[in-house]
Design an enzyme around this catalytic site. Structure first.
Site, PDB file in Angstrom:
ATOM      1  N   GLY A 181      -0.125  -3.140   5.138  1.00  0.00           N
ATOM      2  CA  GLY A 181      -0.023  -4.503   5.645  1.00  0.00           C
ATOM      3  C   GLY A 181      -1.216  -5.316   5.198  1.00  0.00           C
ATOM      4  CG  ASP A 201      -6.091  -1.916   5.269  1.00  0.00           C
ATOM      5  OD1 ASP A 201      -5.663  -2.650   4.366  1.00  0.00           O
ATOM      6  OD2 ASP A 201      -5.391  -1.012   5.777  1.00  0.00           O
ATOM      7  N   GLY A 231      -4.684  -6.378   4.852  1.00  0.00           N
ATOM      8  CA  GLY A 231      -5.904  -5.621   5.099  1.00  0.00           C
ATOM      9  C   GLY A 231      -6.872  -6.283   6.043  1.00  0.00           C
ATOM     10  CB  THR A 236      -0.877   0.008   1.273  1.00  0.00           C
ATOM     11  OG1 THR A 236      -1.600  -1.219   1.357  1.00  0.00           O
ATOM     12  CG2 THR A 236      -1.866   1.141   1.275  1.00  0.00           C
ATOM     13  NE  ARG A 270      -8.123  -8.349   0.386  1.00  0.00           N
ATOM     14  CZ  ARG A 270      -7.101  -7.543   0.661  1.00  0.00           C
ATOM     15  NH1 ARG A 270      -6.726  -6.621  -0.197  1.00  0.00           N
ATOM     16  NH2 ARG A 270      -6.451  -7.654   1.808  1.00  0.00           N
TER      17      ARG A 270
END
Length: 308
Positions: free
Chosen positions: A224, A204, A226, A173, A201
């Site tokens: 990291g 986060d 999610g 990310t 999918r």
């Protein structure tokens, strides 16, 4: 007083990508810091920084996003500002160059917080965002290789087994957090998500409180896995500690300690508190290219790992 910090994703970075990653986050922090020094808003700073990261194929966001199980780039992005707790996000967005700019338009032009899939794409086109293919040759080659590995696996939990052997597939990310001279915060995050994820999918990144959050006490961007960040509401947890008078680094350290029992976390966090303090951290097994600068300390500091 102003400050900005950016990250390029937490995880197992390959040696051949480290130099480019550090150059990328440095450039993004410089761009955000320059805008803040000119009196621009925190939102201006974080969106400009994240656009540069999305345009850099070394990062898993925008151009160069990881591909899902079907070989498609489905991207998530969000922005949030402390003033009014306004937020905008997109999920499973395809064929645009800069998802973070579409997320910003969701915040500015609609009464919604999150648009997904075909609806997000239709909105992007209505806002004037042109068709663009973010899939790179390198990501296509990675997809073919890992798709074969997944198919050949005999494990009952094939995806978990693959991620254990290849932690670099756990996604990445990019994100930025800024405090402007007016005392307002903003955060922006963008991601191609988990490699070989199921189509549809959502991680986060576009979820306020999970991967991105901004409030009058501070702002946060998370990188990291999610699913972990969503279950623990990592970004909001950091902000809640800032509201309890923890400084930025203390808040990051406490949340990472909470997540230490999660074997797949590989979590990284960046934040700024209302005093302009910068907090950054990641789990010990990970690397996280990040860079920051602040008023009074305009030189950009760029690092691959947090120096504990």
């Amino acid at each position: 007083m102003y400050a900005v910090i950016v990250h390029g994703g937490s995880g197992a970075w390959k040696e051949q990508h480290k130099r480019a990653a550090l150059q990328g986050v440095r450039r993004a922090a410089e761009a955000g810091g320059k805008l803040l020094a000119q009196g621009k808003s925190a939102l201006d700073a974080v969106t400009a920084a994240v656009v540069l990261l999305e345009d850099n194929p070394v990062f898993n966001a925008g151009t160069g996003s990881a591909l899902n199980l079907h070989g498609e780039a489905q991207m998530d992005a969000s922005v949030m500002v402390s003033k009014g707790l306004r937020a905008g996000g997109v999920a499973c967005l395809q064929r645009v160059k800069n998802p973070v700019l579409v997320a910003s338009k969701v915040m500015e032009e609609t009464e919604h917080v999150l648009l997904a899939g075909e609806g997000a794409l239709n909105f992007a086109r209505a806002m004037g965002f042109a068709d663009y293919d973010p899939v790179t040759g390198e990501q296509r080659a990675v997809w073919r290789k890992k798709r074969k590995a997944l198919a050949a696996s005999k494990s009952q939990s094939r995806m978990r087994n693959l991620l254990k052997r290849h932690p670099e597939l756990a996604g990445g990310t990019v994100g930025a957090v800024a405090l402007d001279e007016s005392g307002h915060f903003a955060a922006a995050t963008s991601s191609g998500g988990l490699a070989l994820k199921l189509p549809g999918r959502v991680g986060d990144t576009p979820i306020p409180g999970a991967g991105t959050y901004a409030m009058p006490m501070g702002a946060v961007s998370v990188t990291g896995l999610g699913e972990v960040a969503m279950r623990y509401l990592v970004a909001k947890s950091v902000c809640d500690l800032l509201a309890k008078a923890r400084n930025a680094q203390q808040a990051v350290d406490e949340v990472l300690l909470l997540l230490a029992a999660e074997p797949r976390a590989h979590m990284g966090i960046i934040t700024i508190d209302r005093r302009g303090n910068i907090g950054t951290g990641h789990h010990s097994q990970a690397r996280m290219p990040h860079a920051y600068c602040a008023s009074g300390k305009p030189n950009v500091v760029a690092r691959m790992q947090v120096q504990l």
